[in-house]
Design an enzyme around this catalytic site. Structure first.
Site, short mmCIF file in Angstrom:
data_model
loop_
_atom_site.label_atom_id
_atom_site.label_comp_id
_atom_site.label_asym_id
_atom_site.label_seq_id
_atom_site.Cartn_x
_atom_site.Cartn_y
_atom_site.Cartn_z
N ASN A 4 -24.33 20.68 16.20
CA ASN A 4 -23.44 19.63 16.70
C ASN A 4 -22.21 19.66 15.80
O ASN A 4 -22.25 19.15 14.69
CB ASN A 4 -24.15 18.27 16.63
CG ASN A 4 -23.21 17.12 16.93
OD1 ASN A 4 -22.09 17.33 17.43
ND2 ASN A 4 -23.64 15.91 16.63
N LYS A 13 -19.52 18.16 16.04
CA LYS A 13 -18.76 16.89 15.99
C LYS A 13 -17.27 17.20 16.14
O LYS A 13 -16.93 18.18 16.82
CB LYS A 13 -19.07 16.14 14.69
CG LYS A 13 -20.59 15.98 14.49
CD LYS A 13 -20.96 14.93 13.50
CE LYS A 13 -22.48 14.90 13.37
NZ LYS A 13 -22.97 13.82 12.54
N HIS A 16 -25.74 10.13 21.21
CA HIS A 16 -25.67 10.33 19.75
C HIS A 16 -25.35 8.99 19.09
O HIS A 16 -24.60 8.18 19.64
CB HIS A 16 -24.58 11.36 19.41
CG HIS A 16 -24.64 11.77 17.97
ND1 HIS A 16 -24.11 11.01 16.97
CD2 HIS A 16 -25.20 12.86 17.37
CE1 HIS A 16 -24.34 11.60 15.80
NE2 HIS A 16 -25.00 12.72 16.02
N GLU A 20 -23.43 8.16 16.84
CA GLU A 20 -22.00 7.87 16.65
C GLU A 20 -21.39 7.35 17.95
O GLU A 20 -20.51 6.49 17.93
CB GLU A 20 -21.29 9.13 16.13
CG GLU A 20 -21.66 9.40 14.67
CD GLU A 20 -21.60 10.86 14.25
OE1 GLU A 20 -20.97 11.69 14.93
OE2 GLU A 20 -22.22 11.18 13.20
N GLU A 56 -33.00 11.20 15.56
CA GLU A 56 -32.00 11.24 14.50
C GLU A 56 -31.92 9.86 13.84
O GLU A 56 -31.20 8.98 14.33
CB GLU A 56 -30.63 11.60 15.07
CG GLU A 56 -30.55 12.98 15.68
CD GLU A 56 -29.15 13.57 15.59
OE1 GLU A 56 -29.03 14.70 15.11
OE2 GLU A 56 -28.18 12.89 15.96
N GLY A 63 -25.52 12.78 8.17
CA GLY A 63 -24.33 13.01 7.35
C GLY A 63 -24.40 12.37 5.98
O GLY A 63 -23.40 12.31 5.26
N SER A 96 -29.15 15.45 8.30
CA SER A 96 -29.10 16.19 7.03
C SER A 96 -30.12 17.32 6.96
O SER A 96 -30.66 17.62 5.89
CB SER A 96 -29.23 15.24 5.84
OG SER A 96 -28.17 14.29 5.84
N GLY A 112 -23.53 18.83 9.79
CA GLY A 112 -22.78 19.49 8.71
C GLY A 112 -23.18 20.94 8.49
O GLY A 112 -22.31 21.82 8.35
P1 PGA Z 1 -25.99 15.95 10.02
O1 PGA Z 1 -25.71 15.43 11.53
O2 PGA Z 1 -26.83 17.19 10.15
O3 PGA Z 1 -24.63 16.22 9.45
O4 PGA Z 1 -26.71 14.85 9.32
C1 PGA Z 1 -26.69 15.52 12.52
C2 PGA Z 1 -26.16 14.92 13.79
O5 PGA Z 1 -25.45 13.92 13.73
O6 PGA Z 1 -26.44 15.43 14.90
#
Ligand code: PGA
Length: 248
Positions: A9, A11, A94, A96, A166, A172, A211, A233
């Protein structure tokens, strides 16, 4: 035996040239990857993915879509538009999108149904905030998020979907859920589906996201109900992403 799906992803990251470097490095390392792999890019780069990844072992998708099929929705992108660019997957719900753009469980369920109506595979994200975990309501929150989709689309729809657990507090932040914490919620999700349809539950890919990186992927993916990862990330670094793919 369920397959493993590792999906990046990206983002709101990338550029034509950065994407080109990242994709060519990932493609070059795919020979020994057994997992299914996908990358989910910002809308403007879907055309680039279509050209670069067509015929490769990597599928691609988007990170969001409109719940509407077409019409006066300035700035929105429909499922059929994603299909035009060869997308297989679309992330819906998601955290976010839920937190920053106010997407309710019902809107997420509409997007999920609209994605399937256009023959896209929705990656349905669910997960609790830190406050919800500390209040002991993780299963209730995740259960409601699933119920909205089950009520709208039915349990059989999950045969053509992916669920991503998640935990919001792990996204993140560098704070990964422990394999035991993640497994417990994954088992809850599968158990909830199993109560409705055993075959769908056994075939359902449930990814972990939050993460996940090369250093913790093997342990997480080794859990019985963790069937892949949704990677933020670490998906922007070819070696990290490939190491996660190889762990799957
Ligand atoms: P992250 O994000 O691996 O940076 O924690 C995962 C996601 O939001 O899909």
């Amino acid at each position: 035996m369920r397959r493993t799906l590792v999906a990046g992803n990206w983002k709101m990251h990338g550029s034509l040239s950065e994407n080109e470097s990242l994709l060519s490095a990932i493609l070059a390392g795919m020979a020994d990857v057994k997992a299914d792999v996908a990358v989910c890019a910002p809308f403007p780069y879907l055309a680039q993915l279509q050209v670069r990844l067509a015929g490769s072992a990597i599928a691609w998708g988007a990170q969001n879509m409109s719940q509407h099929a077409k019409g006066a929705y300035t700035g929105e992108v429909s499922a059929s538009m994603l299909k035009d660019f060869g997308c297989k997957y679309v992330i819906v719900g998601h955290s976010e999108r839920r937190a920053i753009y106010g997407e309710s469980n019902e809107i997420v369920a509409e997007k999920y149904a609209a994605a399937q109506a256009a023959d896209l595979v929705p990656i349905l994200c669910v997960g609790e905030t830190l406050a919800e975990r500390e209040a002991g309501i993780t299963e209730a929150v995740v259960g409601h998020q699933l119920d909205a989709v089950l009520n709208r689309a039915g349990v059989a729809s999950l045969a053509k979907a992916v669920v991503a657990y998640e935990p919001v507090w792990a996204i993140g932040t560098g704070k990964t859920a422990s394999p035991e914490q993640a497994q417990a919620v994954h088992a809850f999700i599968r158990g909830k589906i199993r109560a409705l349809n055993g075959a769908v539950a056994e075939g359902l890919i449930i990814q972990y996201g939050g993460s996940m990186k090369a250093a913790n992927a093997r342990e997480l993916l080794g859990q019985p109900d963790i069937d892949g990862g949704l990677i933020g990330g670490a998906a922007l670094v070819a070696d990290e992403f490939l190491a996660i793919c190889r762990a799957g």
